[in-house]
Design an enzyme around this catalytic site. Structure first.
Site, PDB file in Angstrom:
ATOM      1  N   GLU A  27      43.258 -39.656 -17.321  1.00 14.10           N
ATOM      2  CA  GLU A  27      44.611 -39.616 -17.609  1.00 14.10           C
ATOM      3  C   GLU A  27      45.753 -41.029 -16.998  1.00 14.10           C
ATOM      4  OE1 GLU A  27      46.027 -36.079 -15.310  1.00 14.10           O
ATOM      5  OE2 GLU A  27      44.711 -34.804 -16.696  1.00 14.10           O
ATOM      6  N   GLU A  30      38.681 -31.511 -20.195  1.00 12.78           N
ATOM      7  CA  GLU A  30      39.550 -31.356 -19.050  1.00 12.78           C
ATOM      8  C   GLU A  30      40.098 -29.943 -19.221  1.00 12.78           C
ATOM      9  OE1 GLU A  30      40.923 -33.917 -16.105  1.00 12.78           O
ATOM     10  OE2 GLU A  30      42.305 -32.015 -15.308  1.00 12.78           O
TER      11      GLU A  30
END
Ligand SMILES: *[C@@H]1O[C@H](CO)[C@@H](O)[C@H](O)[C@H]1NC(C)=O
Ligand SMILES: *[C@@H]1O[C@H](CO)[C@@H](O)[C@H](O)[C@H]1NC(C)=O
Ligand SMILES: *[C@@H]1O[C@H](CO)[C@@H](O)[C@H](O)[C@H]1NC(C)=O
Length: 559
Positions: free
Chosen positions: A304, A407
């Site tokens: 991220e 994810e």
């Protein structure tokens, strides 16, 4: 002589009983428990854990179904005969490319108003009461890379806290032929929010002499790697009949590598002068794992990277501007890997949310970075029915880059573990089917096992497909475990998606189909509604499959 004959007969009988016995042992049923959350879990102990009935050889002119549902079925297997053998497609059928509803920027600007506009036809080729769905194996799409979860610190610590026989039940549930056969897993490079504390490999306080690199400020692996993650990975690999492939992602950089001198926090960019050192850090990690017998198939360019400044308080991370990130990948990370023993590793970028695919990622991929990477990792947290067009359009623009879901998890910090909640299995199945129908090549879950507190963790708790009750030394398989299994178990690496006339979820059902390397066809059929749904699947090579799916069910069909 007589004696000899008798004993032979006797032996045969014993053998027969032994075979029956083995058959009984092969499939273990779910011991279910209802916590009042709209569904059930299956309890696993030292001595008992449910298994998946094996597929075996499919009888002539037959198909096999496996069903799990809200009412408590878990991989319930049936064998049935094809209804009608067909040699021709039904009248009126024509192949209709699957297109998403497009919300182009240029559409907003008034250009190409109708270009690629969603037609709606493909969704409902036959709107009769028992809707027919054509399975057309001659139209093929992306090849599958795999399915799995993450060996987070929390996962490995929970596993190692179990009794030895419960550890075996757990790893078999995820990796062996008795279980759902994960084959593509993520390994965090160091700490994440699911660790007991935040650390980097430079401030590790292990006393062991392991893989030390003074050039990197005495880089060394930690107790989490040496005592937890690596032994668990090696055991999972031993139990896998499919080749277990791994990729790694970083959350945490050493504090002094970052402009804010903090593991967490806003504005946590890597210092410009330390770009090469940050790439060396990645290589050193791969070297150290290799020294311990663990080789990686892939690496992401960071967890991220574009939301790390706005993330909820407490989650460690490294923040990047997209163009700086592209430069670091192109000038530091990729050349470093290409000049090392890890030169064939797959480089996966983004590792972040779907809406960033077109909003941010193209800025990272400029100036040749596009040609340095192999694929794009996606997190599920902002997935919607109305943004799948981003996957299609990204695939059109960058056809050589694979898309991989890296994810996803259920539950947030406030509403985290809900034991038995079937609606969460449906959200997994909905998202996986949607991704697979839009060029995504696999789906990797977040923590494989959390404790009853949703941890160990340094930030907020979430849910997981397996929850460990330490006090009782038992674990609970959540509905999400079965949802993932309906894909991971039956769609091996190398399977290719094939066309069906329902390419996208209608309001309450999802359908996705594949051709496996062994030639079998697999169809996953999800019914998210309160009513039974009847569908007739037509494959002109084989015949018709008439299925009535129970309310809130997931069915995998193989033939
Ligand atoms: C691409 O390279 C050009 C020329 O070196 C440079 O001016 C530009 O800033 C670079 N763009 C990005 C996004 O890195
Ligand atoms: C997409 O769907 C979500 C949730 O259903 C909704 O909140 C959002 O406004 C929608 N966006 C667009 C562009 O329609
Ligand atoms: C965990 O195990 C303990 C001890 O057997 C039991 O009292 C407790 O209810 C269990 N927790 C859950 C959520 O089942």
């Amino acid at each position: 002589m007589l004696h000899y004959l008798v004993s032979k007969k006797f032996l045969a009988r014993i053998l027969w009983f032994a075979i029956l016995e083995i058959n009984c042992v092969l499939t273990q049923e779910c011991i279910s428990k209802d916590y009042g959350n709209g569904g059930t879990i299956c309890v696993c102990t030292d001595h008992h854990c449910d298994t998946v009935p094996s597929l075996g050889k499919i009888p002539l002119n037959s198909y096999v179904t496996y069903t799990s549902n809200k009412d408590g079925l878990r991989f319930k297997k049936t064998v049935q005969k094809f209804k009608i053998t067909r040699t021709q497609l039904p009248k009126g059928y024509h192949y209709q490319e699957c297109l998403s509803e497009i919300h182009h920027e240029y559409e907003i600007c008034g250009e190409n108003q109708n270009k690629n506009k969603y037609s709606g036809i493909y969704k409902n080729w036959d709107p009769s009461p028992s809707k027919s769905i054509i399975i057309d194996r001659s139209k093929t799409f992306q090849e599958i890379l795999g399915f799995g979860g993450a060996f987070s610190d929390a996962t490995a610590i929970n596993i190692k806290t179990m009794s030895v026989s419960l550890q075996a039940q757990l790893l078999k549930s995820y990796f062996s032929e008795d279980g759902i056969e994960y084959n593509l897993c993520r390994v965090p490079m160091g700490a994440t929010d699911f660790s007991t504390h935040v650390y980097s490999y430079i401030d590790s306080n292990t006393n062991e002499v392991n893989c030390i690199d003074p050039a990197l400020g005495n880089f060394k692996l930690t107790k989490e790697d040496l005592s937890y993650k690596i032994p668990v990975i090696l055991e999972a690999n031993r139990l896998s009949s499919r080749k277990l492939q791994l990729f790694t992602s970083t959350w945490v950089a050493p504090k002094h590598f970052k402009e804010n001198n903090n593991y967490r926090g806003s504005m946590g960019f890597i210092k410009k002068g330390l770009y090469q050192l940050w790439a060396d850090y990645f290589q050193k990690f791969l070297d150290c794992y290799k020294d311990n017998g663990v080789n990686f198939w892939g690496i992401t360019t960071g967890n991220e990277p574009y939301v790390a400044n706005v993330q909820m308080e407490g989650i460690p991370g490294v923040l990047w501007f997209p163009d700086d990130h592209g430069q670091w990948i192109r000038e530091n990370l990729v050349p470093t890997l290409r000049n090392s023993v890890h030169r064939n590793i797959k480089v996966i970028t983004l590792d972040d949310q779907r809406p960033l695919l077109l909003a941010v990622l193209p800025k990272t991929l400029t100036n040749g970075t596009e040609h340095c990477v192999h694929g794009v990792g996606l997190h599920w947290y902002l997935d919607q029915d109305n943004n799948t067009y981003l996957l299609d359009e990204f695939h059109q623009r960058y056809p050589n880059l694979f898309l991989l879901a890296t994810e996803g998890c259920e539950g947030d910090w406030v509403n985290n573990i809900r034991l038995g909640a079937w609606d969460r299995a449906e959200r997994y199945a909905w998202d996986i089917a949607q991704d697979l129908n839009h060029w995504v090549t696999g789906w990797v879950d977040w923590n494989m096992v959390l404790d009853l507190d949703g941890g160990p963790r340094v930030a907020g708790p979430v849910d997981s497909p397996i929850i460990f009750n330490k006090t009782a030394n038992e674990f609970y398989k959540q509905p999400t475990y079965y949802a993932l299994g309906h894909f991971s178990k039956f769609i091996p690496r190398g399977s290719v998606r094939i066309y069906t006339t329902q390419c996208d979820g209608d309001d309450l059902t999802d359908i996705v189909a594949f051709k496996r390397p062994d030639g079998l066809i697999v169809v996953v059929f999800v019914n998210r509604g309160d009513h039974q749904v009847r569908r007739v699947f037509i494959d002109i090579k084989r015949g018709e499959i008439d299925i009535s799916a129970s309310p809130h069910s997931i069915t995998t069909i193989l033939y």
